[in-house]
Structure formats: structure tokens, C-alpha cells
Scaffold this motif. Sequence first.
Motif, PDB file in Angstrom:
ATOM      1  N   UNK A 182       0.852  -0.884  -0.162  1.00  0.00           N
ATOM      2  CA  UNK A 182      -0.558   0.048   0.161  1.00  0.00           C
ATOM      3  C   UNK A 182       0.942   1.475  -0.018  1.00  0.00           C
ATOM      4  N   UNK A 183       0.438   2.674  -0.785  1.00  0.00           N
ATOM      5  CA  UNK A 183       1.245   3.567  -0.571  1.00  0.00           C
ATOM      6  C   UNK A 183       1.325   3.593   0.868  1.00  0.00           C
ATOM      7  N   UNK A 210       7.976   2.740  13.937  1.00  0.00           N
ATOM      8  CA  UNK A 210       8.945   1.721  14.822  1.00  0.00           C
ATOM      9  C   UNK A 210       8.720  -0.005  14.310  1.00  0.00           C
ATOM     10  N   UNK A 211       7.305   0.363  13.599  1.00  0.00           N
ATOM     11  CA  UNK A 211       6.908  -1.010  13.630  1.00  0.00           C
ATOM     12  C   UNK A 211       8.200  -2.281  12.610  1.00  0.00           C
ATOM     13  N   UNK A 212       8.271  -0.856  10.993  1.00  0.00           N
ATOM     14  CA  UNK A 212       9.719  -0.866  10.457  1.00  0.00           C
ATOM     15  C   UNK A 212      11.132  -0.830  11.330  1.00  0.00           C
ATOM     16  N   UNK A 213      10.842  -0.789  12.233  1.00  0.00           N
ATOM     17  CA  UNK A 213      11.911  -0.430  12.992  1.00  0.00           C
ATOM     18  C   UNK A 213      12.409  -2.661  13.556  1.00  0.00           C
ATOM     19  N   UNK A 214      11.088  -2.677  13.923  1.00  0.00           N
ATOM     20  CA  UNK A 214      11.266  -4.212  14.954  1.00  0.00           C
ATOM     21  C   UNK A 214      11.010  -5.129  13.135  1.00  0.00           C
ATOM     22  N   UNK A 215      11.738  -4.243  12.233  1.00  0.00           N
ATOM     23  CA  UNK A 215      10.746  -6.085  11.014  1.00  0.00           C
ATOM     24  C   UNK A 215       9.851  -6.168  10.511  1.00  0.00           C
ATOM     25  N   UNK A 216       8.554  -5.903  11.443  1.00  0.00           N
ATOM     26  CA  UNK A 216       6.919  -6.208  10.770  1.00  0.00           C
ATOM     27  C   UNK A 216       6.499  -5.632   9.520  1.00  0.00           C
ATOM     28  N   UNK A 217       7.191  -4.241   9.467  1.00  0.00           N
ATOM     29  CA  UNK A 217       6.855  -3.802   7.777  1.00  0.00           C
ATOM     30  C   UNK A 217       8.591  -3.370   7.091  1.00  0.00           C
ATOM     31  N   UNK A 218       7.799  -3.267   5.787  1.00  0.00           N
ATOM     32  CA  UNK A 218       8.889  -2.783   4.717  1.00  0.00           C
ATOM     33  C   UNK A 218       8.864  -1.969   3.885  1.00  0.00           C
ATOM     34  N   UNK A 219       9.732  -1.896   3.384  1.00  0.00           N
ATOM     35  CA  UNK A 219       8.827  -0.703   1.807  1.00  0.00           C
ATOM     36  C   UNK A 219       8.909  -1.787   0.690  1.00  0.00           C
ATOM     37  N   UNK A 220       8.060  -2.281  -0.117  1.00  0.00           N
ATOM     38  CA  UNK A 220       7.750  -2.564  -0.918  1.00  0.00           C
ATOM     39  C   UNK A 220       8.473  -2.187  -2.383  1.00  0.00           C
ATOM     40  N   UNK A 221       8.753  -3.100  -3.543  1.00  0.00           N
ATOM     41  CA  UNK A 221       9.574  -2.324  -5.016  1.00  0.00           C
ATOM     42  C   UNK A 221       8.444  -1.823  -5.503  1.00  0.00           C
ATOM     43  N   UNK A 222       8.657  -0.604  -5.582  1.00  0.00           N
ATOM     44  CA  UNK A 222       8.435   0.282  -6.303  1.00  0.00           C
ATOM     45  C   UNK A 222       7.935   1.078  -6.153  1.00  0.00           C
ATOM     46  N   UNK A 276       3.868   3.656  -4.716  1.00  0.00           N
ATOM     47  CA  UNK A 276       2.645   4.053  -4.798  1.00  0.00           C
ATOM     48  C   UNK A 276       2.088   4.595  -5.856  1.00  0.00           C
ATOM     49  N   UNK A 277       0.998   4.684  -5.680  1.00  0.00           N
ATOM     50  CA  UNK A 277       0.227   6.051  -6.738  1.00  0.00           C
ATOM     51  C   UNK A 277       0.058   7.359  -6.431  1.00  0.00           C
ATOM     52  N   UNK A 278       0.328   7.616  -4.631  1.00  0.00           N
ATOM     53  CA  UNK A 278       0.429   9.096  -4.046  1.00  0.00           C
ATOM     54  C   UNK A 278       2.496   9.355  -4.237  1.00  0.00           C
ATOM     55  N   UNK A 279       2.839   8.465  -5.621  1.00  0.00           N
ATOM     56  CA  UNK A 279       4.375   9.209  -5.216  1.00  0.00           C
ATOM     57  C   UNK A 279       4.755   8.932  -3.823  1.00  0.00           C
ATOM     58  N   UNK A 280       4.433   7.791  -3.368  1.00  0.00           N
ATOM     59  CA  UNK A 280       5.505   7.334  -2.049  1.00  0.00           C
ATOM     60  C   UNK A 280       6.271   6.243  -1.804  1.00  0.00           C
ATOM     61  N   UNK A 281       6.290   5.750  -0.349  1.00  0.00           N
ATOM     62  CA  UNK A 281       6.461   4.516  -1.186  1.00  0.00           C
ATOM     63  C   UNK A 281       5.900   3.315  -0.806  1.00  0.00           C
ATOM     64  N   UNK A 282       5.641   2.045  -0.537  1.00  0.00           N
ATOM     65  CA  UNK A 282       5.024   0.794  -0.853  1.00  0.00           C
ATOM     66  C   UNK A 282       5.770   0.685   0.383  1.00  0.00           C
ATOM     67  N   UNK A 283       4.603   0.187   0.869  1.00  0.00           N
ATOM     68  CA  UNK A 283       4.445  -0.596   2.548  1.00  0.00           C
ATOM     69  C   UNK A 283       3.459  -2.132   2.455  1.00  0.00           C
ATOM     70  N   UNK A 284       4.424  -2.835   3.173  1.00  0.00           N
ATOM     71  CA  UNK A 284       3.669  -3.874   2.833  1.00  0.00           C
ATOM     72  C   UNK A 284       4.417  -5.085   4.221  1.00  0.00           C
TER      73      UNK A 284
END
Length: 161
Positions: free
Chosen positions: A52-53, A78-90, A92-100
Motif C-alpha cells: 500500500x502507498x 516503529x513497526x519497520x524498526x521491529x522488522x514487521x513492515x518494510x518497503x516494497x519495490x515500486x 505507490x499511487x501517491x508517489x510515495x513508497x509502498x509498505x507491506x
Amino acid sequence: MTQSTPVPTFGQAVGEAQTSLRAVIVDVLQEAGTTFERWVALNTLATRGVAVARDELLRELAHGLQTDTMTISDLLDRLASEGLVGEADGVGSDASSLVELTDQGRALHGTLRETVRRTSGALLDGLDPSDLEITIAVLRAVTERADVFRGRGARNRSGGK
């Protein structure tokens, strides 16, 4: 003569149910070592099933959790620093990074989902399934009407939670 308890209005009944249900879920999640906000973020990403963007996710979670996007941004960091979410390739539709969700995030979500499912099941046990279907339909209709009333019609709403 005994005095009967007045029947609550629709809004009061929904508010009381929401408050009680959230309190139970907060307690269960706390026992599982997490917070309601973390659960909502993980569940939102898991429900989407795709990256998701970040900007879109920030807005959706801020709306759902009734907070500001800065608070949600901190939560996602915080979720990213804990390894629970990360950036996906590509991008997003809002020209922001994708999160998964990461594999670790999916595993935690699965554990928490089962905990929440068991708790919800216990709360709903013995209720007539057709009553539950009607209740869900009524609540969805009221939600849609409220969103339209507030200028957030279905075309402006993001995916479900």
C-alpha cells in the motif's frame, strides 16, 4: 413498582458496544504483548494483501484510529524498526513508497488474528447468525451514510479494515 431501564438510542447502543468490544480486544492484545494501534496497522496491511502507498495507509489508519498522520507515521516507523513492515519495490499511487508486511509481520499478524478471532467468537457465541448478518448490514449502511454525510463517500474511502 419497579422502574425499568430506558432503552438506549441507536447511537448509545452502538457506542456502548464499540467501547466494550474495544476494551476487551485491548486487554487481549495487551496480554499478547501488543497494542490496539499496532494490531490495526498489521491487520489493515494483512487484509489488503498487497503493498500500500505509505501516504494512503497513513490517511486510512489516521481516519480509522481517529488520530493524526504524524502519530501513524511514528507507528509505521516503529513497526519497520521491529522488522514487521518494510518497503516494497515500486512507487505507490501517491508517489510515495509502498509498505507491506514482512514475513515476521505476517507471522505476528497470524498469531494476533487467531487471538482476536477466539475472543470475538466467545463474545458472539450463542447469538443467532441471521441476527449478526442483519446487524452487520445495518452497521455498514449507517457507516456509508455517515461517510456521505461527512463528505467521505464510498468513492473517497480506502479499502476496508
